[in-house]
Scaffold this motif. Structure first.
Motif, mmCIF file in Angstrom:
data_model
loop_
_atom_site.group_PDB
_atom_site.id
_atom_site.type_symbol
_atom_site.label_atom_id
_atom_site.label_comp_id
_atom_site.label_asym_id
_atom_site.label_seq_id
_atom_site.Cartn_x
_atom_site.Cartn_y
_atom_site.Cartn_z
ATOM 1 N N LEU A 137 8.449 29.230 9.248
ATOM 2 C CA LEU A 137 9.034 28.671 10.882
ATOM 3 C C LEU A 137 10.343 27.515 10.658
ATOM 4 C CD1 LEU A 137 6.275 28.714 13.508
ATOM 5 C CD2 LEU A 137 7.764 30.579 13.584
ATOM 6 N N LEU A 138 11.325 27.677 10.383
ATOM 7 C CA LEU A 138 12.478 26.564 10.278
ATOM 8 C C LEU A 138 11.943 25.474 11.164
ATOM 9 C CD1 LEU A 138 14.748 26.493 9.091
ATOM 10 C CD2 LEU A 138 16.046 27.308 10.692
ATOM 11 N N ILE A 139 11.547 25.637 12.369
ATOM 12 C CA ILE A 139 11.172 23.980 13.198
ATOM 13 C C ILE A 139 10.278 23.580 12.474
ATOM 14 C CG2 ILE A 139 9.972 25.823 14.699
ATOM 15 C CD1 ILE A 139 11.712 22.918 16.548
ATOM 16 N N VAL A 140 8.650 23.764 12.301
ATOM 17 C CA VAL A 140 8.394 23.127 11.184
ATOM 18 C C VAL A 140 8.861 22.527 10.486
ATOM 19 C CG1 VAL A 140 5.552 22.957 10.057
ATOM 20 C CG2 VAL A 140 6.463 24.923 12.147
ATOM 21 N N ARG A 141 9.645 23.022 9.297
ATOM 22 C CA ARG A 141 10.374 22.534 8.061
ATOM 23 C C ARG A 141 11.153 20.884 9.115
ATOM 24 N NH1 ARG A 141 10.954 25.238 3.256
ATOM 25 N NH2 ARG A 141 9.883 27.160 3.647
ATOM 26 N N PHE A 142 11.850 21.077 10.049
ATOM 27 C CA PHE A 142 12.316 19.768 10.503
ATOM 28 C C PHE A 142 11.394 19.543 11.180
ATOM 29 C CE2 PHE A 142 16.113 22.847 11.051
ATOM 30 C CZ PHE A 142 16.642 21.829 10.582
ATOM 31 N N LEU A 143 10.082 19.907 11.699
ATOM 32 C CA LEU A 143 9.105 18.741 12.353
ATOM 33 C C LEU A 143 8.693 17.959 11.156
ATOM 34 C CD1 LEU A 143 7.098 20.804 15.443
ATOM 35 C CD2 LEU A 143 8.366 19.165 15.821
ATOM 36 N N GLU A 144 8.108 18.959 9.917
ATOM 37 C CA GLU A 144 7.673 17.914 8.800
ATOM 38 C C GLU A 144 9.064 16.877 8.815
ATOM 39 O OE1 GLU A 144 5.066 21.082 6.453
ATOM 40 O OE2 GLU A 144 7.322 20.963 6.221
ATOM 41 N N ILE A 145 9.637 17.000 8.350
ATOM 42 C CA ILE A 145 11.134 15.893 8.234
ATOM 43 C C ILE A 145 10.731 15.056 9.242
ATOM 44 C CG2 ILE A 145 13.526 15.299 8.434
ATOM 45 C CD1 ILE A 145 13.856 18.135 7.321
ATOM 46 N N GLY A 146 11.047 14.891 10.412
ATOM 47 C CA GLY A 146 10.841 14.373 11.803
ATOM 48 C C GLY A 146 8.860 13.409 11.267
#
Ligand code: HEM
Ligand code: SF4
Ligand code: FES
Lengths: 138, 283
Positions: free
Chosen positions: A75-84
């Protein structure tokens, strides 16, 4: 006799535009600290899918844990959450070190500069992590 | 009592009304005088001043009054207020005395920050200049706040020099080493203006918190070597109580606003370390 009343924009957090470095550092430190605590729970939830996994299934990557992880990473959103999460953790650690110095009475006259430094370092570390986190996803 | 919460009446409305027309109600002669002042000045400056008087019908609603004052180089916020009071409205109320940052009477909330009226140059501020009473203190009238709680907290740290032994002769000096004097030097500068306490977010939320000024005062005496170790222990006991030094979250707001440039956060942190040392010490 004196009376008190809500003077609107004068009172505490309504004045956020006037906050200076030390106050922002405090707000961000509490916020990131509590986000990390929140992450701890989701982290435990995901890890708990590894409980009682059959080694045979794990070897062929069809066990719940591997499936869950692969599903999340897809999931792309998970990648962004990881960056966050990285941003939040790095800021909390850097500013935490700043606060430890403040507790030791060191560099109190540059406390605003050291706050800005932790912000800038956090940004640099986050930026340099982008290829790793977004690799293959975009 | 410093730790008792007073019964308060809460008025919820925010002052929205602003009277621009103070000048209209003045006599012809006074208006001419003001006009002449304004015409001969380098430039003019607008003040927006908080007004409130719970005892007068028609003034119970908080509001802002607008005053246009003549500006001269070197003029302070206090000078401008004095002009507004003397020329526009003699009922405009604020505290001042020394006019030189010594008496601590005129800490005000100017353009969103706690500042001493007499130490703040008008020329350094953005216009119009918004002048309000210190936040987090009850307003008595206009710009005057009730300082009692602040004074109570100052008293709570027993702000009196209490040396172990007195010098022999009655007229002898109470000597201090230059190093020790240097250590407490900045902390002695406090003029009890209350700006720091008003800026402190923790003090706003915890009425029993001693606050930066009182803790700084405790530092001034606890670090003075002429007081004995027993006295120092007593002083540390006062600041390490629940509503003492440990409430400080190092937000640095007090240090930012102190008109005497006292490193308040530094002194609070020093007392935190001092009280830990005091409690760990078993020999
Ligand atoms: C090397 C890593 C870390 C460092 C150096 C660090 C440092 C600090 C420091 C010095 C404080 C006290 C701030 C103050 O004086 O007000 C603090 C507060 C806090 N930390 Fe961390 N921390 C770290 C990791 C974490 C982690 C992993 C979590 C979450 C699981 C976390 C959660 C918190 C929270 C919630 C607070 C605020 C507590 C409060 O409300 O008073 N920290 N941190
Ligand atoms: S410490 Fe500074 S801001 Fe606080 S009361 Fe004293 S002079 Fe005023
Ligand atoms: S009038 Fe005395 S401190 Fe400003």
């Amino acid at each position: 006799m004196a009376q008190s009343y809500d003077r609107g924009a004068v009172e505490s957090f309504g004045r956020w535009r006037e906050f200076q470095a030390g106050m922002w550092a405090w707000i961000l430190h509490k916020l990131t600290g509590w986000i990390l605590v929140g992450y701890l729970f989701t982290h435990i939830a995901v890890l708990s899918t590894a409980v009682g996994v059959d080694p045979g299934a794990a070897a062929t990557e069809v066990d719940t844990y591997t499936q869950t992880l692969q599903g999340l990473e897809g999931l792309l959103i998970v990648r962004f959450l990881e960056i966050g999460l990285l941003t939040v953790a790095v800021f909390h650690i850097l500013n935490g070190i700043r606060l430890l110095f403040v507790d030791l009475g060191l560099g109190l006259d540059v406390q605003d500069a050291s706050f800005y430094a932790s912000l800038i370092l956090t940004a640099l570390i986050t930026l340099s992590s982008l290829p790793t986190f977004l690799g293959g996803a975009l | 009592m410093s730790t008792q919460l007073e019964q308060e009446t809460e008025i919820e409305e925010e002052p929205t009304e602003s009277r621009e027309s103070v000048a209209e109600r003045l006599s012809e002669k006074r208006r001419e005088q003001i006009q002449e002042d304004l015409d001969t000045a380098e430039k003019t400056i607008q003040l927006k001043v908080f007004r409130y008087d719970p005892e007068i019908e028609g003034k119970m609603e908080p509001r802002f009054d607008s005053f246009t004052v003549p500006f001269h180089k070197g003029m302070t916020v206090l000078d401008a207020l004095i002009y507004a009071r003397d020329r526009y409205d003699s009922s405009l109320t604020f505290r001042h005395s020394c006019r030189q940052a010594v008496c601590g009477s005129d800490a005000l909330f100017v353009n969103g920050q706690q500042r001493l009226g007499c130490k703040t140059q008008l020329g350094d501020l953005e216009h119009p200049i918004r002048i309000e009473p210190l936040p987090h203190q009850d307003v008595v009238k206009d710009l005057v706040v009730d300082m009692q709680h602040f004074y109570d907290q100052m008293e709570a740290v027993e702000p009196y020099f209490d040396p172990d032994e007195l010098p022999e002769g009655e007229l002898e000096e109470q000597r201090q080493t230059p190093e020790n004097r240097e250590k407490v030097k900045l902390s002695t500068r406090c003029i009890w203006c209350g700006a720091c306490m008003s800026s402190c977010n923790i003090a706003a939320g915890d009425n029993e918190y001693l606050g930066p000024a009182a803790i700084n005062k405790a530092y001034r005496f606890a670090m003075d070597e002429r007081e004995g170790t027993d006295r120092k222990k007593e002083r540390l006991r006062i600041v390490e109580q629940e509503h003492g030094v440990w409430r400080c979250q190092t937000q640095f707001s007090c240090t930012e606003v102190c008109p005497k440039d006292i490193p308040l956060t530094e002194h609070i942190q020093a007392l935190k370390r001092e009280s830990i040392k005091n409690n760990l010490k078993f020999w």
